[in-house]
Design an enzyme around this catalytic site. Structure first.
Site, PDB file in Angstrom:
ATOM      1  N   CYS A 131       0.840  -1.197   0.000  1.00 15.76           N
ATOM      2  CA  CYS A 131       0.000   0.000   0.000  1.00 15.76           C
ATOM      3  C   CYS A 131       0.881   1.256   0.000  1.00 15.76           C
ATOM      4  CB  CYS A 131      -0.919  -0.023   1.224  1.00 15.76           C
ATOM      5  SG  CYS A 131      -1.838   1.497   1.450  1.00 15.76           S
ATOM      6  N   CYS A 185      -0.204   3.974   2.454  1.00 10.97           N
ATOM      7  CA  CYS A 185       0.086   3.694   3.872  1.00 10.97           C
ATOM      8  C   CYS A 185       1.591   3.793   4.148  1.00 10.97           C
ATOM      9  CB  CYS A 185      -0.373   2.293   4.267  1.00 10.97           C
ATOM     10  SG  CYS A 185      -1.851   1.722   3.443  1.00 10.97           S
ATOM     11  N   ASP A 186       2.425   3.292   3.250  1.00  7.79           N
ATOM     12  CA  ASP A 186       3.849   3.120   3.561  1.00  7.79           C
ATOM     13  C   ASP A 186       4.802   3.944   2.694  1.00  7.79           C
ATOM     14  OD1 ASP A 186       3.161   1.215   5.524  1.00  7.79           O
ATOM     15  OD2 ASP A 186       2.952  -0.311   3.976  1.00  7.79           O
TER      16      ASP A 186
END
Ligand SMILES: Cc1cc2nc3c(=O)[nH]c(=O)nc-3n(C[C@H](O)[C@H](O)[C@H](O)COP(=O)(O)OP(=O)(O)OC[C@H]3O[C@@H](n4cnc5c(N)ncnc54)[C@H](O)[C@@H]3O)c2cc1C
Length: 311
Positions: free
Chosen positions: A135, A138-139
């Site tokens: 993701c 997200c990261d």
């Protein structure tokens, strides 16, 4: 056993489940939605530009709006967080087992979505969350001023690369095909982004690291004279696998990819059991198509209950 019998239980708290819940509530059906991850997959993107009625919003905003709309019918709709582990048909009802409770319902709407398809190469397991991710939203932040790659050629791979390029100094898109299949506006953005470099007709054969994190990847085809590419992050976007096991165990038919077979009324082979969204065998999987299938499922469930009462 709880004494309450629901008209429908929706399994899955993604956009398809929320769409189904809104419509079931509107039709006055006693509805329970149980989902593990509120909002589901769409919350992994910060750019949704293809949901009619909203020219641009984040995935989280879209999920929140759909959930709020479902809860406009709160006299009929309950939303719970939880994981369903088993489903069974008992007489003309279904018993739905969560990890903690069990519920009784006349119909089921199954909208559990998918999980990521994994890249099965050496180093993948060892460096999961230590350089290997799924993701970008997200990261991606962890790759500020670093070099990273996205593996895959879909529209979501292109969008992952664009998110990563906001942080990283360089982003490779590595795709085994000869042209990524991004939607034209996203393809244009990718091609115009000086930080993004496309590597076609190439597969990753190994992810290498120093034990703490990723340091390079090996390719099956040399790129600029080398089969080794130095980088610190690898984002996998090579597709999804339908989360249909629980439905399958209850006798629901799936295709060769494990996707639930539905017809245009979102009906499965089991009367009273409907499915919608990324978990079904539709070719085009988007928020709008999942929501539409969810809404159709709710209406089909409503008709099914009406027809039963009329008998
Ligand atoms: C990076 C990325 C970008 C995208 N961008 C767009 C875009 O711009 N526009 C667009 O239209 N689409 C986009 N998509 C696709 C879109 O996200 C999906 O088509 C859509 O979210 C599918 O919704 P769903 O409700 O069917 O499944 P999901 O969103 O996967 O939701 C499934 C739900 O079921 C729950 N669940 C699973 N198993 C169980 C269980 N056993 N018990 C209880 N709950 C369970 C999950 O936790 C989750 O809550 C994108 C996808 C990705 C990955």
């Amino acid at each position: 056993m709880a004494s309450k019998i629901y008209d429908t239980i929706i399994i899955g708290g993604g956009v398809s489940g929320y769409g189904a819940a809104m419509y079931a509530g509107r039709l006055g059906m006693k509805t329970l939605l149980i989902g593990e991850t509120p909002g589901g997959t769409i919350i992994l993107t910060d750019r949704v530009e293809n949901y009619p009625g909203f020219s641009k919003l984040t995935g989280q905003e879209l999920a929140d709006k759909l959930k709020e709309h479902a809860l406009d019918y709160k006299d009929f709709v309950e939303i719970k967080e939880g994981k369903i582990i088993k489903l069974e048909k008992k007489g003309d009802k279904f018993i739905v087992h969560s990890e903690k409770e069990k519920f009784e319902t006349i119909t089921v709407i199954y909208a559990t979505g998918t999980k990521w398809r994994e890249l099965n190469v050496p180093g993948h397991e060892e460096y999961k969350n230590k350089g290997v991710h799924y993701c970008a939203l997200c990261d991606g932040f962890f790759y500020r001023n670093k070099v990273a790659a996205v593996v895959g050629g879909s529209d979501s791979a292109a969008k992952d690369a664009l998110v990563l390029a906001e942080h990283a100094s360089k982003v490779y898109i590595i795709y085994r095909g000869d042209k990524i299949r991004a939607e034209p506006p996203n393809l244009k953005r990718v091609e115009a982004n000086k930080k993004i470099e496309l590597i076609y007709k190439t597969n990753i054969t190994e992810i290498k690291g120093d034990g703490k994190g990723v340091t390079s990847i090996l390719l099956d085809t040399a790129y600029k004279g080398s089969k080794q590419l130095k980088l610190e992050g690898v984002f996998i976007a090579i597709g999804h696998i339908a989360l249909s096991d629980i439905a399958k165990a209850a006798g629901v038919e799936v295709n060769e990819k494990g996707e639930i077979k539905i017809n245009r009324n979102s009906e499965t082979n089991i009367p009273g059991f409907y499915a919608a969204g990324d978990v079904v065998d539709s070719h085009f999987k988007q928020a709008i198509t999942g929501v539409a299938e969810g809404v159709i499922a709710a209406y089909s469930a409503y008709e099914y209950i009406g027809n039963k009462k009329a008998k």
